[in-house]
Design a protein around this motif. Structure first.
Motif, short mmCIF file in Angstrom:
data_model
loop_
_atom_site.label_atom_id
_atom_site.label_comp_id
_atom_site.label_asym_id
_atom_site.label_seq_id
_atom_site.Cartn_x
_atom_site.Cartn_y
_atom_site.Cartn_z
N LEU A 181 0.84 -1.21 0.00
CA LEU A 181 0.00 0.00 0.00
C LEU A 181 0.87 1.25 0.00
N ALA A 182 2.01 1.19 0.68
CA ALA A 182 2.84 2.39 0.84
C ALA A 182 3.88 2.46 -0.27
N LEU A 183 4.18 3.69 -0.70
CA LEU A 183 5.09 3.91 -1.82
C LEU A 183 6.14 4.96 -1.41
N PRO A 184 7.32 4.92 -2.04
CA PRO A 184 8.38 5.86 -1.65
C PRO A 184 8.17 7.22 -2.31
N LEU A 185 8.73 8.27 -1.72
CA LEU A 185 8.63 9.60 -2.31
C LEU A 185 9.82 9.81 -3.26
N HIS A 186 9.50 10.06 -4.50
CA HIS A 186 10.53 10.33 -5.52
C HIS A 186 11.68 9.32 -5.53
N PRO A 187 11.37 8.06 -5.85
CA PRO A 187 12.47 7.08 -5.90
C PRO A 187 13.51 7.44 -6.97
N GLU A 188 13.12 8.29 -7.93
CA GLU A 188 14.06 8.63 -9.01
C GLU A 188 15.24 9.47 -8.52
N TYR A 189 15.20 9.93 -7.27
CA TYR A 189 16.37 10.63 -6.74
C TYR A 189 17.46 9.64 -6.33
N ARG A 190 17.11 8.36 -6.32
CA ARG A 190 18.06 7.26 -6.12
C ARG A 190 18.76 7.27 -4.75
N THR A 191 18.14 7.90 -3.77
CA THR A 191 18.74 7.88 -2.42
C THR A 191 18.16 6.74 -1.58
N MET A 192 17.17 6.01 -2.12
CA MET A 192 16.50 4.94 -1.38
C MET A 192 15.87 5.46 -0.09
N VAL A 228 0.56 2.59 -8.23
CA VAL A 228 -0.34 3.53 -7.54
C VAL A 228 -1.77 3.02 -7.68
N ARG A 229 -2.12 2.61 -8.88
CA ARG A 229 -3.47 2.09 -9.11
C ARG A 229 -3.73 0.87 -8.22
N ALA A 230 -2.75 -0.02 -8.15
CA ALA A 230 -2.94 -1.24 -7.34
C ALA A 230 -3.13 -0.87 -5.88
N SER A 231 -2.34 0.10 -5.40
CA SER A 231 -2.46 0.49 -4.00
C SER A 231 -3.84 1.08 -3.73
N LEU A 232 -4.31 1.95 -4.62
CA LEU A 232 -5.61 2.58 -4.41
C LEU A 232 -6.73 1.55 -4.48
N GLN A 233 -6.58 0.58 -5.38
CA GLN A 233 -7.62 -0.45 -5.47
C GLN A 233 -7.69 -1.28 -4.19
N ARG A 234 -6.53 -1.58 -3.61
CA ARG A 234 -6.55 -2.33 -2.35
C ARG A 234 -7.18 -1.49 -1.25
N LEU A 235 -6.87 -0.19 -1.23
CA LEU A 235 -7.46 0.68 -0.22
C LEU A 235 -8.97 0.72 -0.36
N ALA A 236 -9.42 0.88 -1.62
CA ALA A 236 -10.86 0.94 -1.87
C ALA A 236 -11.52 -0.36 -1.46
#
Ligand code: SF4
Ligand code: SF4
Length: 435
Positions: free
Chosen positions: A337-348, A403-411
């Motif tokens: 359900l949870a996602l990282p903020l801006h993974p493209e900054y590559r700081t993990m 994101v879609r998968a996370s929102l669908q699980r939440l719903a």
């Protein structure tokens, strides 16, 4: 496999009401002194909006985080060691105090000493930094007042990117809050940027700290952090940052922001990860693969092999137990359900977010429930007020699927819980979607 433990946080954005209690209590606890007037280790920004400091997500401008060089290796966006050493004398990639906002108080003497007039005397805003009169023109949540309609497009770099995909008419405006602290990254670019080696990541819990004795005030870390979560104290001449309230967590109490959060939306937990896999995971070629690759470095704390390696690495039985009980592990890995903020900054980054399942505008069902009903599950997701593309720019480098998968699980979870609470049989089809 080299097992290490990391304290992490997940914030559930649907529950944030933007009250700023977290920011104020954090400020009272940690930055209530001279030189830190403009500093918010925890801030809550309005989305869409400019963020704090403004436009911090524009890495072309601020040169934060990592990028891949021609050989496919990670290198700091702020440039070579030589360039960074040159920048010590005049760093062009630093936000100014105006980019943070100029903190002010009111000149109450002026108010009280004012002679009787036909009009009410007005207290004048005075800069807390220079003491001069200030013309307040911007603040970290100015966007609340501007609204997020067409006005916002020119101000929010993420919306700017999506101009072709997201058309914002007045009726389609949206807004939500994004609380932010230091990400206590697995691959922190702040530490790599520091010429004095003053920034370190604690072995026992992954908290990233600035050694105040070693810091020489070069400010390269401020450029290097893509989230702009290190601040310069202009009185002490040293860098400061969120400490994940380590003096509190060391004695078993949560961070100030978590304890005081009105929405109870901040979950803290321990994650076990494979330290040998971090750099490889941060170096995948396509930005859109960074979310799954970071997910791949987390280890299952119930796996006997992981437990044995963790014990060998000196991780205590209490911490292994905490990793097994961790709500953060469940939200990130088990439920995804949870996602990282801006993974493209590559700081993990290690502060993750459950994306907001915004109110559904026009899928109200016959039952009077909102569009989270099972029958509407997929239609509802498409009719969300916050465009999925926007959330994907924040959390998955533009990849919509997770994101879609996370929102669908939440719903699905909400529909299921509503049925349970109403004593109704859950509609067929809901349970698999929350599994
Ligand atoms: Fe360092 Fe925190 Fe910035 Fe990550 S978010 S680069 S740990 S200051
Ligand atoms: Fe949001 Fe909680 Fe902070 Fe209030 S205290 S702004 S609800 S994160």
């Amino acid at each position: 496999m080299r097992v290490m433990a990391q304290l992490a946080m997940v914030m559930n954005l649907d529950k944030c009401i933007g009250c700023h209690t977290c920011s104020v209590t954090c400020k009272q606890a940690w930055t209530n002194r001279g030189g830190t007037e403009y500093v918010w280790f925890n801030n809550v920004e309005t989305r869409p909006g400019q963020g704090y400091p403004r436009q911090y997500q524009d890495q072309e401008k601020w040169k934060g985080g990592w990028t891949l060089n021609k050989r496919g290796k990670l290198s700091l966006k702020s440039g070579s060691r030589f360039k960074r050493l040159m920048n010590i004398f005049a760093n062009p990639d630093l936000p100014t105090v105006e980019d943070y906002y100029e903190p002010w108080s009111y000149d109450y003497d002026n108010l009280l000493a004012s002679p009787p007039t036909d009009t009410t005397p007005v207290a004048r805003p005075k800069s807390l930094i220079t003491g001069e009169d200030t013309k307040v023109t911007w603040g970290a949540n100015w966007d609340d007042d501007l609204g997020s309609g067409p006005e916002a497009v020119g101000k929010d770099p993420l919306l700017g990117k999506l101009e072709d995909k997201v058309k914002l008419e007045f009726e389609e405006t949206f807004m939500f809050y994004l609380p932010r602290i230091c990400e206590h990254c697995l691959n922190p670019s702040c530490a790599a940027s520091c010429p004095s080696g003053a920034i370190y990541k604690r072995e026992e819990d992954g908290i990233v700290l600035v050694d105040q004795d070693k810091c020489r005030g070069w400010r390269q870390c401020i450029t290097g952090c893509p989230y702009k979560k290190i601040y310069f104290n202009h009185k002490t001449g040293k860098a400061e940052k969120c400490t994940f309230c380590y003096p509190r967590v060391e004695v078993g109490i949560p961070t100030v922001c978590s304890e005081t959060c009105v929405g109870r939306l901040r979950y803290i937990g321990v994650m076990l990860y494979d330290a040998d896999a971090v750099l490889e995971a941060a170096s995948v070629t396509d930005d859109k693969d960074l979310y799954p690759s970071q997910l791949g470095v987390f280890l299952n704390p119930h796996d006997p092999r992981v437990i044995a390696e963790a014990e060998k690495a000196g991780i205590s039985p209490e911490w292994i137990q905490a990793a097994q009980d961790s709500p953060v592990y469940k939200l990130i890995v088990d439920y995804q359900l949870a996602l990282p903020l801006h993974p493209e900054y590559r700081t993990m980054p290690m502060v993750w977010y459950v994306p907001p399942l915004s109110p559904v505008v026009d899928v109200l069902s016959e039952t009077g429930h909102d569009g989270e009903d099972a029958g509407n599950l997929f239609g509802a997701i498409d009719a969300l007020r916050i465009p999925i593309e926007y959330l994907a720019e924040l959390f998955t480098a533009g990849e919509i699927g997770p994101v879609r998968a996370s929102l669908q699980r939440l719903a699905g979870m909400r529909a299921f819980m509503r049925s349970v609470n109403l004593g109704e049989e859950p509609e067929p089809g809901i349970a698999p979607s929350i599994g």
